[in-house]
Design an enzyme around this catalytic site. Structure first.
Site, mmCIF file in Angstrom:
data_model
loop_
_atom_site.group_PDB
_atom_site.id
_atom_site.type_symbol
_atom_site.label_atom_id
_atom_site.label_comp_id
_atom_site.label_asym_id
_atom_site.label_seq_id
_atom_site.Cartn_x
_atom_site.Cartn_y
_atom_site.Cartn_z
ATOM 1 C CE LYS A 52 48.742 35.539 44.824
ATOM 2 N NZ LYS A 52 47.929 36.718 45.074
ATOM 3 C CD GLN A 74 48.579 40.314 45.508
ATOM 4 O OE1 GLN A 74 48.765 39.343 44.784
ATOM 5 N NE2 GLN A 74 48.054 40.191 46.722
ATOM 6 C CG ASP A 85 42.102 37.137 43.017
ATOM 7 O OD1 ASP A 85 42.449 36.118 43.643
ATOM 8 O OD2 ASP A 85 42.538 38.277 43.248
#
Ligand code: NDP
Length: 297
Positions: free
Chosen positions: A55, A99, A122
């Site tokens: 990422k 994460q 997200d």
């Protein structure tokens, strides 16, 4: 016997990343706006470390401002929440991704709900899930967004198609179903209690498998010519006894890929399919968030 066309995640993801990089350059040139992504990694889970590195690298390659915060597995929830609040207030950051999964003892829900919904790239905050359910502009979870991009590129207009989604998770199944509904598909969501799943799947022009069960979807579950999107990522031992004895594993999807090739019209492979779209869609979401926050059309 005709073979399904393979929907290549590498090609689609590369194209999307190139489009994002172009848009980032235009935002910088025309508005002095550099989209910024902050990724927070707690602990040392090896898979998470790989994802986070990818990422960071891809966001930098697209010309974004990119920061990674690494915290120890025993970080206190207060400290993690403090970092999220600091990122919420940072004008250089437009996207925040914590994460998952988090180490035991940290309340994932509380942490996600602390992220500013406008920076929730997200797409997991309840505000974004609610906006998606109401058909309002929202930040959509990256993997479902990747599925939709692949479907649109493959089929064009999805209106009127029969879609079956296997799986109803907050991360994949539910948002994919909402997006298919928004695209005017007739959507069935199947799950572990669905009766005669094979017959339900056979109705689908579009079949999305997001289950987490290796090669569960067999060829005779697929309507001839259907488009199959395999979200599953399952690690299984090799059949070869030598490799298996060495403890080596390989990745397979939720669809029995080889036999499905003979029936489907289009299909995503695993690896090399949906998984590669997720980071590209994260970059896309960060640009979307930056534009909305800055009020740029
Ligand atoms: P979850 O475990 O959260 O959800 C799985 C879903 O599958 C549940 O809704 C469950 O039903 C349903 N299910 C389980 N067993 C069956 C069965 N026998 N028949 C029908 N339905 C069943 O998984 P996720 O949604 O998070 O992930 C699904 C898969 O996608 C996993 O393999 C995961 O690794 C992969 N994944 C891939 C990503 C990518 O980037 N490509 C990103 C995220 C996930 P119920 O609700 O009734 O329990």
């Amino acid at each position: 016997m005709s073979q399904a066309q393979i929907i290549d995640g590498k090609v689609t993801a590369e194209r999307l990343r190139a489009e994002v990089a172009k848009e980032v350059a235009a935002l910088k040139a025309q508005h002095g706006l550099q989209p910024g992504l902050a990724v927070v990694l707690v602990g040392e889970d090896p898979a998470s470390q790989v994802y986070v590195r990818s990422k960071g690298e891809h966001s930098k390659a697209a010309g974004m401002h990119s920061v990674t915060h690494r915290l120890p597995a025993d970080v206190s929830e207060d400290e993690l929440l403090g970092l999220v609040r600091q990122l919420n207030a940072d004008p250089a950051i437009h996207g925040i991704l914590v994460q998952l999964p988090l180490p035991k003892g940290l309340d994932e829900k509380a942490i996600i709900e602390t992220i500013d919904p406008n920076k929730d790239v997200d797409g997991l905050h309840v505000v974004n899930a609610g906006r998606l359910a109401q058909g309002l502009p929202s930040l959509v979870p990256c993997t479902p967004l990747g599925c939709m991009t692949m479907l649109r590129e493959t089929l064009g207009d999805l209106s009127g198609k029969r879609a079956v989604v296997i799986g109803r998770s907050v991360l994949v199944g539910k948002p994919v179903a909402q997006l298919l509904l928004q695209a005017d598909c007739t959507v069935t969501v199947a799950h572990s209690r669905t009766q005669d799943l094979a017959a339900v799947c056979r109705e689908a022009d579009i079949l999305v498998a997001a289950v987490g069960r290796p090669q569960m979807v067999k060829a005779d579950w697929i309507k001839p010519g259907a488009t199959v999107i395999d979200v599953g990522i399952n690690r299984v031992p090799f059949r070869d006894p030598v490799k298996a004895a060495e403890g080596k594993t390989k990745l397979v999807g939720d669809v029995a890929y080889k036999e499905a090739l003979a029936v489907a019209g289009h299909i995503t492979p695993v690896p090399g399919g949906v998984g590669l779209m997720t980071v590209a869609c994260l970059l896309q979401n960060t640009v979307t968030a930056a534009k909305r926050i800055a009020g740029v059309a």
